[in-house]
Design a protein around this motif. Structure first.
Motif, PDB file in Angstrom:
ATOM      1  N   ASP A  88      14.635 -66.737  37.512  1.00 50.84           N
ATOM      2  CA  ASP A  88      14.551 -67.845  36.339  1.00 50.84           C
ATOM      3  C   ASP A  88      14.234 -67.101  35.039  1.00 50.84           C
ATOM      4  OD1 ASP A  88      15.449 -70.273  35.113  1.00 50.84           O
ATOM      5  OD2 ASP A  88      13.424 -70.275  34.752  1.00 50.84           O
ATOM      6  N   GLU A  89      13.028 -66.323  35.336  1.00 54.47           N
ATOM      7  CA  GLU A  89      12.575 -65.743  34.001  1.00 54.47           C
ATOM      8  C   GLU A  89      13.588 -64.818  33.470  1.00 54.47           C
ATOM      9  OE1 GLU A  89       7.802 -65.537  35.197  1.00 54.47           O
ATOM     10  OE2 GLU A  89       8.717 -63.841  35.323  1.00 54.47           O
ATOM     11  N   ARG A  90      13.945 -63.906  34.487  1.00 52.31           N
ATOM     12  CA  ARG A  90      14.683 -62.687  34.098  1.00 52.31           C
ATOM     13  C   ARG A  90      16.121 -63.098  33.606  1.00 52.31           C
ATOM     14  NH1 ARG A  90      11.126 -61.250  37.477  1.00 52.31           N
ATOM     15  NH2 ARG A  90      10.590 -58.792  37.697  1.00 52.31           N
ATOM     16  N   CYS A  91      16.961 -64.037  34.071  1.00 52.81           N
ATOM     17  CA  CYS A  91      18.103 -64.744  33.665  1.00 52.81           C
ATOM     18  C   CYS A  91      17.907 -65.428  32.597  1.00 52.81           C
ATOM     19  CB  CYS A  91      18.675 -65.548  34.669  1.00 52.81           C
ATOM     20  SG  CYS A  91      19.139 -64.653  36.088  1.00 52.81           S
ATOM     21  N   THR A  92      16.831 -66.321  32.217  1.00 51.41           N
ATOM     22  CA  THR A  92      16.477 -67.179  31.155  1.00 51.41           C
ATOM     23  C   THR A  92      16.219 -65.986  29.802  1.00 51.41           C
ATOM     24  OG1 THR A  92      15.865 -68.883  32.294  1.00 51.41           O
ATOM     25  CG2 THR A  92      15.238 -68.748  29.997  1.00 51.41           C
ATOM     26  N   ASP A 147      16.880 -72.346  43.344  1.00 51.05           N
ATOM     27  CA  ASP A 147      16.913 -73.689  42.994  1.00 51.05           C
ATOM     28  C   ASP A 147      15.397 -74.044  42.528  1.00 51.05           C
ATOM     29  OD1 ASP A 147      19.147 -74.173  43.503  1.00 51.05           O
ATOM     30  OD2 ASP A 147      18.949 -75.817  44.982  1.00 51.05           O
ATOM     31  N   ASP A 148      14.572 -73.595  43.580  1.00 52.42           N
ATOM     32  CA  ASP A 148      12.919 -73.814  43.288  1.00 52.42           C
ATOM     33  C   ASP A 148      12.614 -73.271  42.124  1.00 52.42           C
ATOM     34  OD1 ASP A 148      13.130 -75.195  45.450  1.00 52.42           O
ATOM     35  OD2 ASP A 148      11.992 -73.899  46.812  1.00 52.42           O
ATOM     36  N   GLY A 149      12.945 -72.075  41.647  1.00 51.94           N
ATOM     37  CA  GLY A 149      12.413 -71.283  40.589  1.00 51.94           C
ATOM     38  C   GLY A 149      12.957 -71.687  39.188  1.00 51.94           C
TER      39      GLY A 149
END
Ligand code: WTA
Length: 646
Positions: free
Chosen positions: A171-175, A202-204
């Motif tokens: 999530d950090e990288r994609c966001t 999902d959890d991330g």
């Protein structure tokens, strides 16, 4: 830093027969920088429109092949089909359980083209177009390669996140990249076990995630959570879509258009989004694959890395496919289902080139040579090593038992940031020395400097720098010009600072000596001590944490974490285990500390600075030297007792 090979050790001159037929020619090193790369770019890459300028170098930013238009997917897939090689096998797909399973199959270039077209049409259906970021979080299944190529086909830059990382890391990288679509798989199959993949993603997901759609490729068919309106199975997405190449032509991209971001660990702060563009990167990986591994039309090539790392990008996906090679794509881990599975794969497919890491070689070495000896490995012609310095014992073992006592080993030094191999022997040219990357690739100009910037001579350890640009070099850090300049171009104003220690031996061959910053290298994977520390202090019981690395005979380096706890808490084995697992879920299993040490404080100077040098000494079990500047020297004794309990 560990001492590696030496000029006093064994030397292996090139086989004269190989010298006659090798793709690499000694004269290439005499060519000018632009002359060499211009020739390679014209010979190896199909351009939709020719470039006008080979190199535009405005330190610290390079532009290569300016004005040229091309498509990476076209070069990796379509042109081979159009050139009559559609029936050639692109990928021997070997599933987790070894080569004999029913899941094993071959994908020809023509089949690959249709799969990529279908995937690309699926992405388009989700609204992905040129310039739109896409996240990929998958294991070593062919769909991962197909997904990367599908992105390249429509000009959507990808960011692949290693399948073993946590959902939070995804999530950090994609966001950070602004990816709206994430491609993942239902479950991961590794070592015979199905593990979570989609569920991890999902959890991330955070509250401010940019991800709006998740495409789920079925690998195990396991039951995974699907959110209505957001998640879609790949099979459903593409059920009625065309796979005819004309339905989705390759988007003409500017040479300097983004091909992908790959996030990597730095010594501080969040992971860095390393920017790679299309023309220079593709020329660099295609040329190095060809010359370093001496590939021929009938080569069977196997790079046993993971597509989640730069090695997988450059030497599983783009380099080999652009060369039109037949490759093995292996889903599994060494040692499962049997310790001879790698050798079985080489025997079955007649692998001629194997490219892997010192850590993997050391695992095989530990299990014993009988496994390699029980199989026919006579097809092997060239071996490669990457990711960390290779110790001479592992090098000799690799040559003897995998290379039949004669295959040359290419010990290739490079980085996520460099995009492709920069320091390496060349087949048929270099007299090999175990444990050394030895020589710059044509056009590459390394120097070894001291901290003041003086160029060092033979046998003087210093910092490795590069004084000339190369086509696959990163085009900066994503949206962070300042960090790019600070990290790589501020130590020396005129050269790229790699972050590695190195020295020349008596003959002027280069020996890499490990990272000189706070980046550890565990099994060839870069992990920053800072990230592990951040994960630890997120735990409610941790007051402070500092992380050092010690040498490890198997994994190269191992992470040792020093932790002080809140309140009067002394810590016990159970809490150690909990904290190690905490790091594994925050970052990924590969960052889990090998050892965790509690103390009532960390060793600090009176100005409050943690003495990292001491932590390293403690982790290594070394003499400590002067500890009188510490506020509380007893901390060190408490720690030492835990490292050496006797
Ligand atoms: C280390 C992997 C010695 C080095 C391609 C570098 C090596 C870091 C070698 C980059 C080698 C890689 N000999 N050290 N042959 N290859 N390294 O970004 O410390 O995951 O800076 O790229 O690995 O790791 P990265």
């Amino acid at each position: 830093m560990s001492e590696q090979g030496s000029s006093q050790g064994n030397q292996y001159p090139p086989d004269p027969e190989l010298s006659k037929t090798a793709n690499a020619r000694p004269e290439m090193k005499e060519q000018g920088l632009e002359e060499f790369w211009d020739e390679q770019a014209k010979q190896r890459i199909d351009w939709f429109e020719p470039y006008e300028t080979v190199l535009d170098w405005q330190l610290p930013y390079a532009k290569w092949f300016v004005g040229g238009k091309l498509n990476a997917c076209y070069n990796c897939v379509d042109r081979h089909v159009e050139g009559g090689k559609g029936d050639k096998v692109a990928l021997h797909v070997v599933p987790d359980d070894g080569s004999d399973s029913a899941d094993a199959h071959d994908i020809t270039y023509a089949q690959l083209q249709r799969q990529v077209v279908k995937f690309a049409n699926g992405l388009k259906k989700l609204g992905v177009g040129k310039g739109d970021a896409v996240g990929i979080y998958m294991q070593m299944i062919p769909d991962a390669v197909v997904a990367m190529l599908a992105c390249a086909r429509i000009g959507a830059p990808h960011t692949v996140v290693f399948g073993g990382f946590s959902g939070k890391a995804v999530d950090e990288r994609c966001t950070d990249f602004g990816a709206k679509v994430l491609i993942t798989q239902d479950e991961a199959l590794r070592g015979g076990k199905a593990g979570a993949q989609k569920k991890n993603a999902d959890d991330g997901l955070s509250a401010d995630t940019t991800i709006e759609k998740i495409v789920v490729v079925k690998r195990t068919g396991g039951d995974v959570p699907m959110t209505d309106g957001r998640d879609v199975y790949y099979d459903d997405l593409v059920a009625d879509l065309d796979d005819d190449p004309s339905s989705c032509p390759c988007e003409p991209m500017d040479a300097e258009d983004l091909l992908f971001l790959l996030y990597t660990s730095g010594s501080t702060g969040k992971p860095k989004g390393v920017v790679h563009t299309t023309g220079g990167y593709l020329t660099g990986v295609t040329t190095t694959t060809n010359l370093v591994f001496d590939v021929k039309d009938d080569s069977v090539y196997w790079c046993a890395a993971d597509i989640g790392w730069i090695t997988g990008h450059s030497y599983i996906t783009y380099g080999p496919l652009a060369n039109g090679l037949t490759s093995v794509l292996y889903e599994g881990v060494p040692g499962y289902p049997d310790k001879d599975v790698w050798w079985k794969i080489i025997e079955k497919y007649g692998v001629t080139i194997l490219y892997t890491s010192p850590t993997a070689i050391r695992s095989h070495m530990k299990w014993g040579e009988q496994y390699a000896q029980s199989r026919d490995l006579s097809s092997i012609k060239i071996l490669g090593s990457v990711g960390e310095p290779i110790n001479p014992e592992a090098w000799e073992w690799y040559r003897k038992y995998v290379g039949g006592g004669s295959a040359p080993i290419m010990d290739t030094w490079w980085q996520t940031e460099t995009g492709h191999i920069l320091i390496t022997p060349l087949p048929g040219i270099t007299t090999l020395k175990p444990g050394m990357a030895q020589q710059p690739f044509p056009g590459v100009k390394p120097e070894i400097r001291d901290d003041e910037g003086n160029a060092l001579g033979l046998n003087q350890p210093g910092n490795l720098v590069l004084t000339q640009p190369w086509p696959g070099m990163m085009r900066g850090l994503y949206k962070d010009d300042e960090r790019y300049r600070d990290t790589y171009w501020s130590k020396y104003s005129d050269a790229y600072f790699a972050g590695d220690g190195a020295k020349y031996d008596d003959d002027g061959d280069i020996m890499l000596m490990g990272r000189i910053d706070d980046v550890t290298n565990v099994s060839g994977h870069r992990i920053s001590t800072f990230e592990v520390e951040s994960a630890l202090v997120e735990h409610e019981l941790v007051a402070e944490a500092a992380v050092a690395a010690r040498r490890d005979p198997d994994t190269g380096q191992a992470i040792v974490a020093f932790v002080s706890l809140v309140g009067e808490n002394q810590g016990d084995d159970e809490l150690k285990q909990t904290l190690r697992e905490h790091v594994a879920t925050q970052i990924g299993k590969l960052a889990r500390p090998a050892e965790l040490i509690f103390a009532h404080d960390l060793p600090k100077t009176r100005s409050g600075k943690i003495m990292r040098r001491l932590l390293k000494n403690i982790a290594e079990g070394e003499e400590l030297g002067d500890t009188t500047t510490l506020v509380d020297p007893s901390v060190v004794e408490v720690m030492q007792k835990q490292v050496n309990p006797t």
